[in-house]
Design an enzyme around this catalytic site. Structure first.
Site, PDB file in Angstrom:
ATOM      1  N   SER A   1       0.838  -1.198   0.000  1.00  0.00           N
ATOM      2  CA  SER A   1       0.000   0.000   0.000  1.00  0.00           C
ATOM      3  C   SER A   1       0.876   1.252   0.000  1.00  0.00           C
ATOM      4  O   SER A   1       2.092   1.181   0.180  1.00  0.00           O
ATOM      5  CB  SER A   1      -0.914   0.022   1.227  1.00  0.00           C
ATOM      6  OG  SER A   1      -0.172   0.333   2.390  1.00  0.00           O
ATOM      7  N   SER A  60       0.823   3.735   2.210  1.00  0.00           N
ATOM      8  CA  SER A  60       0.768   4.440   3.494  1.00  0.00           C
ATOM      9  C   SER A  60       2.116   5.013   3.928  1.00  0.00           C
ATOM     10  O   SER A  60       2.169   5.879   4.788  1.00  0.00           O
ATOM     11  CB  SER A  60       0.244   3.512   4.590  1.00  0.00           C
ATOM     12  OG  SER A  60       1.186   2.504   4.897  1.00  0.00           O
ATOM     13  N   LYS A 103       5.147   0.879   9.527  1.00  0.00           N
ATOM     14  CA  LYS A 103       4.945   2.292   9.847  1.00  0.00           C
ATOM     15  C   LYS A 103       6.222   2.828  10.475  1.00  0.00           C
ATOM     16  O   LYS A 103       7.194   2.113  10.684  1.00  0.00           O
ATOM     17  CB  LYS A 103       3.779   2.481  10.830  1.00  0.00           C
ATOM     18  CG  LYS A 103       2.459   1.853  10.416  1.00  0.00           C
ATOM     19  CD  LYS A 103       1.826   2.518   9.219  1.00  0.00           C
ATOM     20  CE  LYS A 103       0.517   1.833   8.850  1.00  0.00           C
ATOM     21  NZ  LYS A 103      -0.047   2.354   7.578  1.00  0.00           N
ATOM     22  N   SER A 157      -3.027   6.942   5.751  1.00  0.00           N
ATOM     23  CA  SER A 157      -2.407   5.870   6.509  1.00  0.00           C
ATOM     24  C   SER A 157      -3.324   5.409   7.642  1.00  0.00           C
ATOM     25  O   SER A 157      -3.790   6.212   8.444  1.00  0.00           O
ATOM     26  CB  SER A 157      -1.064   6.333   7.099  1.00  0.00           C
ATOM     27  OG  SER A 157      -0.527   5.338   7.948  1.00  0.00           O
TER      28      SER A 157
END
Length: 270
Positions: free
Chosen positions: A84, A86, A141, A228
């Protein structure tokens, strides 16, 4: 029930190792003894009669390979694919990254129990972890909040223990992905003595609030701040969910750019 790769590899190692061990200790001596008796009577060739079965041959061949892969992925380095956007602009969809598995401690595969403590995440690290609401799913993250911190997020800006983390505007953010509107802005964010790039979209709604980070937990945010799904929505990440620190892009494949993006190969993750 989802069965993850380490579980499959551990089961394969146990099965192939058991077959190989049983053959070495029990079946092979019995075959040789039977072959010697038959060979002595001139009925069959000794070497041919004592030949190991195909199943044992495959187990003997694959067991060391499986063990090596299991050790490498469980204790040293594991590859992941970015699914993704994010973490844009740091990481892009189609990036393949390497994750240091031992930097935050050595854990037993499958049960994820830490047996050797090596260190703790630092603010600004890009970390792969098991999603707290579904541990079978891996997320990636950036560590923003450490245990004991008071994290605030207001007007697209991070505050740590009441101190504003400064940002510098670089300019408009453009990418081939047409889903980005023209208001996207590229900024450099400073988290203590670490800095990295983020993307924000001033025209979009955002989640704001203040969060107290419990001991043994971490507050994670994506660099693509307005796109995100991170700790602002589902909370903090417990220490036992940490997988490792992302440190390098080893391959990047972008369909809209015709395949391999050569200039991203070997790029360190800041």
């Amino acid at each position: 029930m989802n069965v993850d790769f380490p579980t499959i590899m551990l089961a394969a190692a146990v099965i192939t190792g058991t077959i190989w061990g049983l053959d070495a200790w029990l079946w092979a001596p019995a075959r040789r003894e039977a072959a010697a008796r038959k060979g002595g009577a001139g009925q069959v060739d000794l070497k041919e009669a004592s030949k190991e079965p195909v199943l044992v041959e495959y187990a003997r061949s694959f067991f060391p390979i499986i063990v090596i892969v299991l050790v490498l992925r469980s204790f040293l380095v594991e590859p992941f694919r970015i699914p993704s956007g994010s973490m844009i602009p740091t990481l892009r969809v189609g990036d393949f990254i390497l994750v240091n598995k031992f930097i935050y401690g050595i854990r037993l595969p499958v049960i994820n129990k830490k047996i050797i403590d090596m260190g703790e995440p630092q603010r600004g690290d890009v970390v792969v972890f098991r999603y707290p609401k579904d541990p079978s799913v891996d997320y990636i993250k950036r560590v923003v909040g450490l245990p004991g911190d008071r994290i605030g997020y207001f007007n697209k800006t991070v505050y740590i223990n009441g101190e504003l983390m400064p940002q510098e505007s670089v300019g408009p953010y453009y990418q081939e992905d047409s889903s980005y509107n023209h208001s996207a802005v590229l900024r450099v964010e400073h988290l203590g003595n670490r800095e990295h790039q983020i993307v924000v979209e001033p025209g979009t709604s955002l989640v704001e609030g203040e969060y107290i980070i419990p001991e043994g937990h971490y507050f994670m945010m994506g660099d693509n701040r307005d796109r995100s799904n991170d700790s602002r929505f589902w909370g903090v990440v417990p220490e036992e969910n940490l997988v490792g620190k992302a440190f390098m892009v080893w391959m990047s494949w972008q369909w809209d750019q015709g395949g391999v993006v050569w200039n991203r190969i070997g790029e360190p993750i800041q």
